[in-house]
Design an enzyme around this catalytic site. Structure first.
Site, PDB file in Angstrom:
ATOM      1  N   LYS A 194       0.478  -0.381  14.971  1.00 34.84           N
ATOM      2  CA  LYS A 194       1.855  -0.462  15.440  1.00 34.84           C
ATOM      3  C   LYS A 194       2.182  -1.683  16.309  1.00 34.84           C
ATOM      4  O   LYS A 194       3.359  -1.971  16.545  1.00 34.84           O
ATOM      5  CB  LYS A 194       2.204   0.808  16.253  1.00 34.84           C
TER       6      LYS A 194
ATOM      7  N   TYR B  30      -9.494   5.544   7.443  1.00 31.61           N
ATOM      8  CA  TYR B  30      -9.709   5.875   8.854  1.00 31.61           C
ATOM      9  C   TYR B  30     -10.757   6.976   8.899  1.00 31.61           C
ATOM     10  O   TYR B  30     -10.533   8.056   8.337  1.00 31.61           O
ATOM     11  CB  TYR B  30      -8.418   6.389   9.486  1.00 31.61           C
TER      12      TYR B  30
ATOM     13  N   HIS C 107       0.841  -1.202   0.000  1.00 28.77           N
ATOM     14  CA  HIS C 107       0.000   0.000   0.000  1.00 28.77           C
ATOM     15  C   HIS C 107       0.875   1.249   0.000  1.00 28.77           C
ATOM     16  O   HIS C 107       1.723   1.405   0.869  1.00 28.77           O
ATOM     17  CB  HIS C 107      -0.916   0.012   1.229  1.00 28.77           C
TER      18      HIS C 107
ATOM     19  N   PRO D 134      -4.786  -0.124  18.581  1.00 27.44           N
ATOM     20  CA  PRO D 134      -4.442  -0.515  17.203  1.00 27.44           C
ATOM     21  C   PRO D 134      -4.588   0.590  16.160  1.00 27.44           C
ATOM     22  O   PRO D 134      -4.323   0.360  14.988  1.00 27.44           O
ATOM     23  CB  PRO D 134      -5.411  -1.678  16.914  1.00 27.44           C
TER      24      PRO D 134
ATOM     25  N   TYR E  25       3.558   6.450  10.051  1.00 27.01           N
ATOM     26  CA  TYR E  25       2.720   5.310   9.640  1.00 27.01           C
ATOM     27  C   TYR E  25       3.557   4.209   8.999  1.00 27.01           C
ATOM     28  O   TYR E  25       3.334   3.020   9.250  1.00 27.01           O
ATOM     29  CB  TYR E  25       1.610   5.783   8.685  1.00 27.01           C
TER      30      TYR E  25
END
Ligand code: FAD
Length: 393
Positions: A297, A201, A72, A293, A384
């Site tokens: 991580k 998100y 991704h 979550p 990220y």
């Protein structure tokens, strides 16, 4: 029974450490409380940072991930009726994340270990750690009703948050830091194509939602829920309706729904134990720290601990560099606290708290600032994809 490194726990931390050490000619025995089938039935993380991917390749257990995993390049945030994309690759100097389920990582590592013939003892109960402040640590356990003893040089406590390793440490030798969040995640796994190529998100007035995935036909969706949520009251239909209500209209319209193959509620917690070394006992992964979550991580932090311990042990056995083991805690904790910060920040940014309207406006302003300023987007991307691993030298 004797080994060089006794590993408690056959989750991703224990299996990855065992495989890396084995390839360097260092002997390990893994003791796991549950059966192999039980360990493989746990549905957990699915987003792997570059550091984890590289380590799995080094462990020679990456063939299936490389063939079936999805790289991704970006991630999306939806809020206030719009969606903003963070170009992870473009903003992080070419780094990406790999979507490949933790269950599959575990399966691949178990298969790689089986090929080496290294010993793993499943359904080992009443595991107890002894004499780890001496140079002759021991682990005792019960297998098939018989108590057995494993002598070793070092113990790696890879037995997760509820394991025995951290609990074996004297109370005055350890300090813990914790934040428990006032909500959980209700998650559904379904054999349906993901609604989007990238993770979404969502910050919504009804609560947070996440559209995640494991493969081209396996989707993982989550919605924020109260801690006292009763799973029985959440039919699949109710879950899909609530998820759709929290997504932008065009995403909700594109969502393919289907029967859930797993449904569960996970509480959210931040937790760190300091230090992570106690004589010749080392805590690794969830045994030492937990993150909510939201930043993906948890598994990735376990991997950076493994990296540090693996190199410190390798250089100790091969080059006599026992001084590096002394640095294990400090090296790990520097990266852990930064990932704790990012996970806490993402959680604070995206969830609905029982706060006042001022706090909600602050959330909105932060989302707008971070997604519209290049510096903001770069900060999200850098964290990220995962901060770099510190060299062990
Ligand atoms: P674990 O995977 O917990 O493995 C520990 C092993 O030790 C287990 O097999 C356990 O059975 C064994 N064990 C425990 N006690 C003993 C004992 N006394 N003796 C012997 N063996 C023992 N992270 C993300 O990044 N994204 C996610 O979406 C995500 N979702 C999650 C959902 C859930 C429900 C949970 C619990 C975690 C989730 N995580 C997620 C976190 C991630 O799964 C963990 O960070 C990761 O599993 C850590 O690996 P580990 O090997 O350190 O610990």
């Amino acid at each position: 029974m004797k080994t060089q490194v006794a590993i408690i726990g056959s989750g991703p931390s224990g299996l990855l450490l065992g495989q890396l050490l084995h390839l360097q000619g260092i002997d390990t025995v893994i003791l796991e409380a549950k059966s192999q089938a039980y360990v493989l039935s746990r549905i957990r993380a699915g987003v792997l940072e570059q550091g984890f991917v590289d380590l799995l390749r080094e462990a020679k257990a990456s063939e299936r991930m490389d063939a079936e995993g999805h790289v991704h390049d970006g991630v999306e945030f939806s809020f206030g009726g719009r969606t903003e994309r963070i170009d992870l690759k473009g903003l992080s100097g070419g780094k990406t994340v790999m979507v490949y389920g933790q269950t599959e990582v575990t399966r691949d590592l178990m298969a790689a270990r089986a090929k080496t013939g290294a010993t793993s003892i499943y359904e080992a109960t009443d595991v107890q750690l002894h004499d780890f402040y001496s140079d002759k640590p021991r682990v005792t356990f019960v297998k098939d009703g018989k108590t057995q003893q494993l002598e070793c040089d070092y113990i790696a406590g890879c037995d997760g948050f509820h394991g025995v390793s951290r609990k074996s440490v004297p109370k005055d030798a350890i300090k813990t830091f914790e934040r428990v969040y006032p909500f959980g995640w209700l998650g559904v796994l379904s054999e349906t194509p993901p609604v989007s190529d990238e993770l979404i998100y969502a910050n919504h007035e009804r609560g947070f939602a996440l559209c995640s995935q494991r493969s081209a036909n396996l989707s993982r969706y989550y919605i924020q829920c109260p801690l006292d949520t009763n799973l029985d009251e959440w039919t699949d239909e109710r879950f899909w309706e609530e998820l759709k209500a929290r997504l932008p209209a065009e995403t909700a319209a594109a969502l393919v729904t289907g029967p859930s193959i797993e449904k569960s509620i996970a509480p959210l917690r931040s937790f760190v134990a300091e230090p992570m070394k106690f004589g010749n006992l080392f805590l690794v992964g969830d045994a030492a720290h937990i993150v909510p979550p939201t930043g993906a991580k948890g598994l990735n932090l376990a991997s950076s601990d493994v990296y540090t311990l693996y190199h410190a042990l390798r250089k100790t056995y091969q080059e006599g560099r026992a001084d590096l083991l002394e640095k294990y805690s400090e090296i790990c904790l520097r990266r852990i606290w930064k990932a704790e910060r990012f996970s806490w920040w993402m959680t604070s940014l995206l969830h609905r708290f029982d706060g006042d309207e001022f706090s909600q406006r602050m959330q909105q302003a932060e989302l707008e600032y971070y997604t519209q300023s290049e510096a903001g987007r770069r900060t999200i991307a850098e964290n990220y994809v995962g901060l770099p691993y510190e060299a062990v030298e």
